[in-house]
Design an enzyme around this catalytic site. Structure first.
Site, short mmCIF file in Angstrom:
data_model
loop_
_atom_site.label_atom_id
_atom_site.label_comp_id
_atom_site.label_asym_id
_atom_site.label_seq_id
_atom_site.Cartn_x
_atom_site.Cartn_y
_atom_site.Cartn_z
CD GLU A 267 47.72 33.93 43.83
OE1 GLU A 267 47.91 34.64 44.59
OE2 GLU A 267 47.60 34.48 42.55
CG HIS A 270 51.37 36.21 46.83
ND1 HIS A 270 52.16 37.28 46.71
CD2 HIS A 270 51.02 36.31 45.44
CE1 HIS A 270 52.26 38.14 45.66
NE2 HIS A 270 51.22 37.65 44.75
#
Lengths: 502, 502
Positions: A267, A270
């Site tokens: 994550e 991202h």
């Protein structure tokens, strides 16, 4: 060129972006800790704001902006940014106005019902419950594809939503090439007598310690905590509200040291993308990742090419040992590195390793393609699913809960999304090859704990562009060639040949 | 009566409420942990949504609804709820449409600048910095009052914004009566030889333990955690997004056991009000507390009449002792009760006890009144402030930072707000008298840890009505008479006569 109208267009888009940001925050809140009893009212708030956003996106006002700025002559007078903005808005506008509002509304209700039915069906491993819904969802998608138009293959229109420019013929080619090498590599690994010991990954790990280590690694990656925060959810995610507010979540499993860690790095990848988009794109529709595949390439690059590399663990393993005193005393960095790279065919996609993950995706790709061409009917899904798992991974689900019902995507109608995951892996390997060419000492840097040059390299070449470049442009511009699946297989072959001593 | 139009009106109001809820959530997020670097973009989101909400509130659509349903004849055909809705909307509409949009916009900019100037001025104790802003804010308020219209006293129009129906003549009367008894009571307390020992309140208290105890007391009060959550902020607050989502915050001071505890009970009181509004009012403008004063009465009732009562500590002191092992071994429940009720004139309003708090408010009330009548000029504020503090509290600030610049309210233009705090104290005492009449064993109940009957009593008589009843209606209906300051003075006199052995 009417400058005043252009400013009005920009203001109109900024207003839309404000609605998007508000909706994004509400979703983040719903997933991270909004009180249960307020959720019904909150859903209505989302309905009101989403409705208004959709209304703007298909409004006469938007139509007239697009007409005014969309002619070849005017387009050529626009700045590069404004030209791409007009293209993107046109793309969204055409897609939205072609669907009769009533049909769209019915589809929203259908998929929302289907999601809750799916949840129960998965729990009960009862595909029959879910079948009528998936049938209608497929039928509605086919109806919409006819309205949108298609070329070559109906599925192309869906692929294009998530990965602009992607087609069945391209995917058949790259997945074919991938599979040709992946299957024998997997077989060789399975036969290897040098399998890593993974027992030490399954101890009891204190949650606060897991959190501390996750925060430490994020900071090392260059995640900006003044422009983000880390929370805890059952399903980890990243959400970029604006480049100054990109939030991520992770999940701490008490008996698994790697779940939170690699989830956080994933994550975090991202998030680095969204945090480093150029400020000049803020408030425009270009202020986000260019495609699901490129976005996934960044999470995968950090998770796998960096986080699962030997250089990374040579540097950070002592930190991990210190973080869990006494729990890794008799485990070497090399043993830990090998354990985090274990390859093992499994039934569940989200638990898959770097190699078999792509095979899970290919199964879904083949099925989606066949659903859209009419070669497979919804009723045949369980049978086809199980057959493909035996063919691609050599194992078969014992029930549909761990088979065809395992993923949420289809219940929401997200056909065409799955290939992004494998594209992400391929793009990541291709970028990794390029960075090694341009920064030959990248492993030495990682081993010295210098992750920021890696982040900066990616920011300069990929992140800052947001949606200004198409996925294909990015890959071409950064690596000098189009998507090439060989880099992923070269990377995996080299890595596992070493680890499994093939 | 056009039922279809009524449904449209209700839908229109629900849409407005959705915007309000989204804005409320964004503010909560900004105050509880939104990343700093995203705040500029987030402020624009608030601007877009607030602008849209304001536009709706003064729209032709709203105007035509009010015209259609506002005639005496139609009003009489409406349900009680719809009638109050029309009244409330009319009130807001009239207030908003009378101000030229350009002037309103300039005022928003002025107060927003004034708030940051005030912050610096307070820090530097430099009133001259702030003076030009407060001058303009007062002038603009006087200009707006002329546009809105006024009766009796210009200040009445401002008071009415926070406490509908409240007037200078009423406040002069109740504050006069209050002061007449409060000043001699304070003098007697100051002369008492039986002052409580408060030294044990100032130890080092672990934050996690403070949090645990706050959560425990909230649960005892009947705060519904499935419809709320407790977070940490520098300035505690409560926010009711909808009755199923009412969030509160508190602040944990490491060297003060009471700050977080009473702060939590105070905000918990606000929250109980919002959590228990009748479901039939959800989605209407009536779904909130009826006035600032009544709202404050609920926070004060829980904080003071319950939380600072002997019955409460007879029950909960052993829990507190267990929560801080070893820290209160030699302190009796009675000693703790007396310490939490220490009276001491201070310069800072928010640190004041139950008795002197009202005097702090009266100073501000007298000054605001004089500013609006023109009897005091902005330039005279520091002088007047210091004079009044000497007169009311017998002490004087050593600089303007702890004097006239201490509160944020004036920089935001919130004249008329301060009296709500003292009204809250008076209402709370009046309600407390009534509950003692109707539930004579209330102290025994509290002492047995049965707080829920108290919550239910308040919910039935006050909370559930939301804004359906006016503040005056509520007080009349619950207590059988209008606001009467004697109950507060009776309560304080009895309490302190006992504690200070007067």
């Amino acid at each position: 060129m009417n400058e005043k109208r252009l400013a009005e267009f920009r203001a109109f888009l900024k207003k839309m972006k404000s609605y998007e940001e508000a909706i994004g925050l509400i979703y983040w809140d719903m997933r991270t800790g909004a009180p249960k009893k307020g959720l019904d009212a909150r859903s209505e708030v989302v309905g009101v704001l989403s409705g208004e956003l959709f209304r703007m996106s298909v409004s006469e006002e938007m139509g007239s902006f697009l007409e005014e700025f969309g002619s070849p002559e005017t387009l050529s007078q626009l700045s590069v940014i404004d030209r791409r903005i007009v293209e993107e808005c046109r793309r969204e506008y055409d897609r939205s106005v072609k669907i009769p509002p009533k049909r769209y509304q019915e589809y929203v209700v259908l998929t929302s019902q289907a999601e809750s039915v799916w949840e129960e069906a998965k729990e009960k491993a009862d595909f029959a419950m879910f079948q009528p819904y998936i049938e209608k969802i497929v039928a509605t998608n086919l109806e919409f594809i006819d309205l949108w138009g298609w070329e070559g293959h109906k599925y192309n229109t869906l692929l294009d939503m998530y990965e602009p420019g992607m087609t069945v013929s391209k995917l058949d080619q790259v997945f074919g090439a991938l599979r040709e090498k992946a299957v024998p590599l997997l077989a060789a690994i399975m036969e290897s007598g040098n399998k890593p010991d993974t027992s030490f990954l399954r101890q009891t790990f204190d949650k606060e310690k897991q959190k501390r280590f996750s925060l430490f690694i994020l900071e090392q990656m260059g995640y900006d905590f003044a422009a983000g925060r880390l929370d805890e959810t059952v399903h980890p995610f990243a959400t970029g509200l604006n480049p100054g507010d990109v939030r991520i979540t992770t999940r701490y499993l008490p008996d698994d040291v790697n779940s939170a860690l690699f989830g956080t790095i994933h994550e975090g990848g991202h998030a680095l993308y969204e945090q480093n988009i150029s400020p000049e794109l803020i408030g425009t529709p270009l202020c986000t990742g260019t495609s699901m595949g490129i976005h996934e390439s960044q999470s995968r690059f950090w998770e796998n090419m960096i986080g699962r590399s030997r250089a990374f663990w040579n540097r950070y393993y002592p930190d991990l040992q210190r973080n869990y005193p006494g729990q890794f005393d008799n485990v070497s960095a090399e043993a830990f590195y090998r354990a985090t790279n274990e390859v093992k065919p499994s039934l569940i996609r989200i638990e898959a390793d770097e190699l078999t993950y792509n095979l899970h995706i290919m199964v879904r790709y083949e099925i989606e393609k066949a659903l859209m061409s009419g070669d497979v009917k919804a009723s045949e899904l369980p049978h086809v699913w199980n057959e493909k798992y035996r063919e691609y991974l050599g194992i078969e689900p014992s029930h549909d809960g761990e088979g065809v019902l395992q993923d949420v995507h289809w219940s929401g109608g997200a056909f065409g999304y799955f290939p992004s995951y494998a594209l992400g892996n391929m793009y990541a390997a291709q970028f990794s090859r390029t960075i090694r060419r341009e920064m030959p000492d990248v492993d030495a840097k990682v081993e010295a704990g210098e992750l920021l040059p890696v982040k900066d390299w990616l920011a300069e070449r990929i992140y800052r562009h947001g949606k200004l470049l198409t996925p294909n442009d990015i890959v071409l511009q950064v690596t000098g060639e189009e998507l090439n699946p060989d880099y992923l297989m070269d990377y995996l072959t080299e890595k596992y040949t070493d680890i499994y001593k093939l």
